[in-house]
Structures are given as structure tokens and as C-alpha cells.
Motif scaffolding. Sequence first.
Motif, PDB file in Angstrom:
ATOM      1  N   TRP A  57       0.765  -1.027   0.236  1.00  0.00           N
ATOM      2  CA  TRP A  57       0.183   0.540  -0.124  1.00  0.00           C
ATOM      3  C   TRP A  57       0.605   0.821  -0.167  1.00  0.00           C
ATOM      4  CZ3 TRP A  57      -5.198   0.091  -0.632  1.00  0.00           C
ATOM      5  CH2 TRP A  57      -5.422  -1.261  -0.718  1.00  0.00           C
ATOM      6  N   MET A  58       2.039   0.973  -0.174  1.00  0.00           N
ATOM      7  CA  MET A  58       2.775   2.017   0.188  1.00  0.00           C
ATOM      8  C   MET A  58       3.278   3.097  -1.040  1.00  0.00           C
ATOM      9  SD  MET A  58       4.766   1.660   2.598  1.00  0.00           S
ATOM     10  CE  MET A  58       5.787   3.290   2.276  1.00  0.00           C
ATOM     11  N   VAL A  59       2.207   3.051  -2.488  1.00  0.00           N
ATOM     12  CA  VAL A  59       2.155   4.023  -3.459  1.00  0.00           C
ATOM     13  C   VAL A  59       1.044   4.580  -3.290  1.00  0.00           C
ATOM     14  CG1 VAL A  59       1.664   3.873  -6.232  1.00  0.00           C
ATOM     15  CG2 VAL A  59       3.756   2.560  -5.202  1.00  0.00           C
ATOM     16  N   PRO A  60      -0.287   3.621  -3.304  1.00  0.00           N
ATOM     17  CA  PRO A  60      -1.800   4.311  -2.197  1.00  0.00           C
ATOM     18  C   PRO A  60      -1.660   5.489  -1.579  1.00  0.00           C
ATOM     19  CG  PRO A  60      -2.084   1.819  -3.494  1.00  0.00           C
ATOM     20  CD  PRO A  60      -0.623   2.130  -3.226  1.00  0.00           C
ATOM     21  N   ALA A  61      -0.208   5.133  -0.628  1.00  0.00           N
ATOM     22  CA  ALA A  61      -0.057   5.943   0.410  1.00  0.00           C
ATOM     23  C   ALA A  61       0.202   7.601   0.295  1.00  0.00           C
ATOM     24  CB  ALA A  61       0.585   5.331   1.653  1.00  0.00           C
ATOM     25  N   ALA A  62       1.286   6.978  -0.816  1.00  0.00           N
ATOM     26  CA  ALA A  62       1.969   7.958  -1.269  1.00  0.00           C
ATOM     27  C   ALA A  62       1.121   9.388  -2.232  1.00  0.00           C
ATOM     28  CB  ALA A  62       3.302   7.741  -1.932  1.00  0.00           C
ATOM     29  N   LEU A  63       0.642   8.264  -2.733  1.00  0.00           N
ATOM     30  CA  LEU A  63      -0.518   9.141  -3.813  1.00  0.00           C
ATOM     31  C   LEU A  63      -1.678  10.378  -2.793  1.00  0.00           C
ATOM     32  CD1 LEU A  63      -1.615  10.111  -6.559  1.00  0.00           C
ATOM     33  CD2 LEU A  63      -2.611   8.164  -6.975  1.00  0.00           C
ATOM     34  N   THR A  64      -2.281   9.391  -2.048  1.00  0.00           N
ATOM     35  CA  THR A  64      -3.215  10.705  -1.435  1.00  0.00           C
ATOM     36  C   THR A  64      -3.071  11.511  -0.579  1.00  0.00           C
ATOM     37  OG1 THR A  64      -3.762   7.824  -0.653  1.00  0.00           O
ATOM     38  CG2 THR A  64      -4.307   9.788   1.072  1.00  0.00           C
ATOM     39  N   HIS A  65      -0.957  11.378  -0.276  1.00  0.00           N
ATOM     40  CA  HIS A  65      -0.268  12.337   0.834  1.00  0.00           C
ATOM     41  C   HIS A  65       0.051  13.390  -0.645  1.00  0.00           C
ATOM     42  CE1 HIS A  65       2.260  14.622   2.814  1.00  0.00           C
ATOM     43  NE2 HIS A  65       3.016  14.677   2.057  1.00  0.00           N
ATOM     44  N   TRP A  66       0.185  12.976  -1.648  1.00  0.00           N
ATOM     45  CA  TRP A  66       1.007  14.306  -2.703  1.00  0.00           C
ATOM     46  C   TRP A  66      -0.158  14.505  -3.379  1.00  0.00           C
ATOM     47  CZ3 TRP A  66       5.419  15.960  -1.129  1.00  0.00           C
ATOM     48  CH2 TRP A  66       6.546  15.075  -0.072  1.00  0.00           C
ATOM     49  N   PHE A  67      -1.393  14.084  -3.390  1.00  0.00           N
ATOM     50  CA  PHE A  67      -2.311  14.292  -4.819  1.00  0.00           C
ATOM     51  C   PHE A  67      -2.718  15.805  -3.796  1.00  0.00           C
ATOM     52  CE2 PHE A  67      -6.165  15.138  -6.028  1.00  0.00           C
ATOM     53  CZ  PHE A  67      -5.887  14.699  -6.966  1.00  0.00           C
ATOM     54  N   VAL A  68      -2.990  15.912  -2.084  1.00  0.00           N
ATOM     55  CA  VAL A  68      -2.969  16.928  -2.058  1.00  0.00           C
ATOM     56  C   VAL A  68      -2.133  18.696  -2.365  1.00  0.00           C
ATOM     57  CG1 VAL A  68      -3.654  18.423   0.678  1.00  0.00           C
ATOM     58  CG2 VAL A  68      -3.618  16.108   0.042  1.00  0.00           C
ATOM     59  N   PHE A  69      -1.314  18.284  -2.357  1.00  0.00           N
ATOM     60  CA  PHE A  69      -0.625  19.424  -3.211  1.00  0.00           C
ATOM     61  C   PHE A  69      -0.771  20.148  -4.757  1.00  0.00           C
ATOM     62  CE2 PHE A  69       1.715  17.791   0.572  1.00  0.00           C
ATOM     63  CZ  PHE A  69       2.143  19.007   1.426  1.00  0.00           C
ATOM     64  N   TYR A  70      -0.886  18.370  -5.437  1.00  0.00           N
ATOM     65  CA  TYR A  70      -1.155  18.926  -6.853  1.00  0.00           C
ATOM     66  C   TYR A  70      -2.471  19.003  -6.776  1.00  0.00           C
ATOM     67  CZ  TYR A  70      -1.786  16.940 -11.973  1.00  0.00           C
ATOM     68  OH  TYR A  70      -2.630  16.913 -12.873  1.00  0.00           O
ATOM     69  N   ALA A  71      -3.623  18.919  -6.441  1.00  0.00           N
ATOM     70  CA  ALA A  71      -4.811  19.850  -6.821  1.00  0.00           C
ATOM     71  C   ALA A  71      -4.715  21.430  -5.496  1.00  0.00           C
ATOM     72  CB  ALA A  71      -5.705  18.950  -5.697  1.00  0.00           C
ATOM     73  N   LEU A  72      -4.433  21.116  -4.712  1.00  0.00           N
ATOM     74  CA  LEU A  72      -4.409  22.828  -4.641  1.00  0.00           C
ATOM     75  C   LEU A  72      -3.412  23.589  -4.998  1.00  0.00           C
ATOM     76  CD1 LEU A  72      -2.229  22.981  -0.668  1.00  0.00           C
ATOM     77  CD2 LEU A  72      -5.289  22.986  -1.067  1.00  0.00           C
ATOM     78  N   GLY A  73      -2.451  23.147  -6.652  1.00  0.00           N
ATOM     79  CA  GLY A  73      -2.024  23.534  -7.261  1.00  0.00           C
ATOM     80  C   GLY A  73      -3.443  24.247  -8.607  1.00  0.00           C
ATOM     81  N   ILE A  74      -3.481  23.242  -8.804  1.00  0.00           N
ATOM     82  CA  ILE A  74      -4.584  23.083  -9.465  1.00  0.00           C
ATOM     83  C   ILE A  74      -6.080  24.374  -9.487  1.00  0.00           C
ATOM     84  CG2 ILE A  74      -6.986  22.033 -11.402  1.00  0.00           C
ATOM     85  CD1 ILE A  74      -5.000  19.283 -10.997  1.00  0.00           C
ATOM     86  N   LEU A  75      -6.472  24.044  -7.886  1.00  0.00           N
ATOM     87  CA  LEU A  75      -7.416  24.500  -7.559  1.00  0.00           C
ATOM     88  C   LEU A  75      -7.430  26.451  -7.255  1.00  0.00           C
ATOM     89  CD1 LEU A  75      -8.805  22.779  -4.954  1.00  0.00           C
ATOM     90  CD2 LEU A  75     -10.003  23.086  -7.024  1.00  0.00           C
ATOM     91  N   LEU A  76      -5.872  26.631  -7.079  1.00  0.00           N
ATOM     92  CA  LEU A  76      -4.842  27.926  -7.122  1.00  0.00           C
ATOM     93  C   LEU A  76      -4.374  28.680  -8.095  1.00  0.00           C
ATOM     94  CD1 LEU A  76      -3.138  28.161  -3.354  1.00  0.00           C
ATOM     95  CD2 LEU A  76      -5.665  28.583  -3.987  1.00  0.00           C
ATOM     96  N   SER A  77      -4.575  27.496  -9.211  1.00  0.00           N
ATOM     97  CA  SER A  77      -3.729  28.556 -10.194  1.00  0.00           C
ATOM     98  C   SER A  77      -4.045  29.504 -10.701  1.00  0.00           C
ATOM     99  CB  SER A  77      -4.149  27.641 -11.274  1.00  0.00           C
ATOM    100  OG  SER A  77      -5.299  27.099 -11.849  1.00  0.00           O
ATOM    101  N   ARG A  78      -5.667  30.310 -11.124  1.00  0.00           N
ATOM    102  CA  ARG A  78      -5.873  31.129 -11.503  1.00  0.00           C
ATOM    103  C   ARG A  78      -5.364  32.531 -10.636  1.00  0.00           C
ATOM    104  NH1 ARG A  78     -11.995  28.917 -12.483  1.00  0.00           N
ATOM    105  NH2 ARG A  78     -11.513  27.490 -13.808  1.00  0.00           N
ATOM    106  N   PHE A  79      -5.610  32.615  -9.712  1.00  0.00           N
ATOM    107  CA  PHE A  79      -4.668  32.998  -8.396  1.00  0.00           C
ATOM    108  C   PHE A  79      -3.410  33.767  -8.633  1.00  0.00           C
ATOM    109  CE2 PHE A  79      -3.064  34.510  -4.118  1.00  0.00           C
ATOM    110  CZ  PHE A  79      -3.714  35.178  -4.249  1.00  0.00           C
ATOM    111  N   VAL A  80      -2.618  32.092  -8.583  1.00  0.00           N
ATOM    112  CA  VAL A  80      -1.252  32.657  -8.593  1.00  0.00           C
ATOM    113  C   VAL A  80      -0.580  32.799  -9.764  1.00  0.00           C
ATOM    114  CG1 VAL A  80       0.728  31.000  -7.840  1.00  0.00           C
ATOM    115  CG2 VAL A  80      -1.186  30.725  -6.461  1.00  0.00           C
ATOM    116  N   LEU A  81      -0.951  32.407 -10.903  1.00  0.00           N
ATOM    117  CA  LEU A  81      -0.455  32.624 -12.433  1.00  0.00           C
ATOM    118  C   LEU A  81      -0.737  34.351 -12.519  1.00  0.00           C
ATOM    119  CD1 LEU A  81      -0.950  29.142 -14.271  1.00  0.00           C
ATOM    120  CD2 LEU A  81       1.179  29.941 -13.260  1.00  0.00           C
ATOM    121  N   GLY A  82      -1.817  34.361 -11.648  1.00  0.00           N
ATOM    122  CA  GLY A  82      -2.433  35.774 -12.053  1.00  0.00           C
ATOM    123  C   GLY A  82      -1.787  36.916 -11.095  1.00  0.00           C
ATOM    124  N   TRP A  83      -1.064  36.425  -9.769  1.00  0.00           N
ATOM    125  CA  TRP A  83      -0.151  37.375  -8.958  1.00  0.00           C
ATOM    126  C   TRP A  83       0.771  38.145 -10.214  1.00  0.00           C
ATOM    127  CZ3 TRP A  83       3.046  36.288  -5.106  1.00  0.00           C
ATOM    128  CH2 TRP A  83       3.428  37.290  -4.149  1.00  0.00           C
TER     129      TRP A  83
END
Length: 346
Positions: free
Chosen positions: A172-198
Motif C-alpha cells: 500500500w506504499m504507492v497508494p499511501a504516497a499518492l494520497t499524501h502528495w495529491f493534496v499539493f498537486y490538487a492545491l496547485g490546480i485549485l489556486l492556479s488562476r490566482f497564483v498565475l495571475g499574481w
Amino acid sequence: MRGLPKRIEWIDISRGIGIVLVVYGHVLRGLVSGKILSTTNPVWASDYTIYTFHMPLFFVLAGLQVDRSISKGRAPFLTNKLRTIAYPYILWSLFQGTVQLLSHGFLNSPRSPWSLATILWRPIAQFWFLYVLFLCHLLAFVTRARRPLLILMIIGSFVCAPLIANGVPDAWMVPAALTHWFVFYALGILLSRFVLGWKPRTTILISSTAVAAVTFASFSHFGRILSRSNPDTPASWPASIAGIVLVICLSHLLLETRAWLATWGGVLGRASLTIYIFHVLAAAGMRIELDKLQVMQWPVQLVLGTVVGVGAPLLLHLLLERSNLLAPLGLGAPAKTQSTRRVITN
């Protein structure tokens, strides 16, 4: 290729800062595993500080550009990720694993032949990043990066995090790692318009960088206590986010006030994939040579290991770029689009 947007300079600089910290962190941990440096040494405190944000930074930076990439079509998006992430992952995992097999007597953690046969489900060494990043891109491909789904997945990761922190079986190491790191990847998507437009002014940048630095220092201090020095738990996430904000602010500030540093940061950022892939071999080679010379002082090993870990792969990248070999080796875009395409993950 007409119509491709220009490179975003501050993202290259952020990657440059991040990749130097990656090399430093791996060299530092190598000295500890080689018993050259003790964890009671004050410099070891930098391990937690760096690991709270340097890899989350790369996932956020990758997420920032998903909307732009996927807007060109889902099929081109997936094809691009196969070429820029999956291909170099397989190629260079096999290369490094083979080199480590042949260098069996010189390594802190010798490699087994079986590890090469299992790279499709069990990444080796630093290549876990490319493996997990590709899985993140697959999730974005499947979900079309829709915001409600991303938010639900972040919530699910937060709920599962305490269970993962207590340890998981190898399967379960890979699914566990994906669960953790996807948080930051998804945050990048969610905040992209604001961050790229700053587009902040210099005065705002100076104050923002100072506030981010103080906030990061505070969150890192308390995060170390609450997480028991584990940078991969939710207790460390505030420090992770603060560290990422600090790097972004610093990147903008360098671009506005320190042109030569910004230039070098951009060079490192554009070569970050090559540095990431080869820094382990370069730093290990430096350590082996220093051991032969009986140079065992940890400051020398740390400084030279980091310099060579960054510098040697950078030189290789520049030579391959001049020879138009980056794309065939999975280390960059074809020569005709090199000036407008990302070197490490779009």
C-alpha cells in the motif's frame, strides 16, 4: 509550435530553488545513513525544515499548469505526460538501478536485481517522484481536473492521513504516497488562476517575502513538535504551504531585484529534471572519492556533495541540450520548441 505560451520565469526560478534543496536534503541524509553525520548534530534540524516543503513545491508547481495543458485536449495531455514523465521514469530507473547493481560494494543501501523488475509498481530511490506525479496527472485526466472532485479528494486525503501516519504494508506504499502528495498537486490546480495571475509590485514582494519567512519559521517550529519531526503528516502541512509561499515570493522578488540570481535560478529550474535524475549518482560518486581520500569531515562532504550533485548534472544537461539529445533521452522538449516548453513536468 505556434501559439505556445512563453515560459513563466518565476516558476523556473522556484524549481531552481527547489532542486538545490532536494540535492542538499539527499546528501544530508546520505551522510547520516553513512554514519558520517549524527542526528544529534544541529545541522540535522534542517532536514525536517526542508522536507516539509521542497517536494510539495514541485507538486504544486505541476498542478499550477494542469488547466493550461488539459485545455489543449485530454489526449494530447496524456500523450505529453507519457513522453515527459513515464518515459524518463522507466528509462532512467533502469539506468540508475543497473549502475547501483554494478556498484554494490560502495553503496549505503545496495540494490537488488528484483528491484529493477518491479519498477512498474514499486519505484526505486528518487524516482518515486516521477511515478507519483504521473499518477496525479492520470487522476487529473480522469476527473478532467474538476474542482468539486479535487476538493472531495483533498478531504479524503486528510481523513486517511492519520491511518497512513501509523504505517502501511509495502503493498500500500504507492497508494499511501499518492494520497499524501495529491493534496499539493490538487492545491496547485485549485489556486492556479490566482497564483498565475499574481503580479505584485516590488514593495509588496518585500513585505510578502518577510511575512512568509516569519510564518514558515513559526509553522516549522510548531509543526516539528506536533508531528514528532515527521514532515509527511497533516501537522506539517501548514509549514509546507508556508514554505511554498515563501519560495514563490522569493522567486518573484529575485526576478524583480536580482537579475543574475534569477537567471541562474531559471537555468537550474529548466535543468531540474536532469538534476533530479542524476544527482544521486553524482553525489554518491563524490562521496566515494572523498572516502578514498579519507576526507571524512561532514561539512566538506555536505558542501562538495551538494555542489557536485547540482553542478555535474547541470553540465550534462547543457551538453545534451547543445547536442539536441534532451528529447530523445526524455530530459526535455524537442529542440524546435525548447524555448517554450517545460523541462520538468508541465
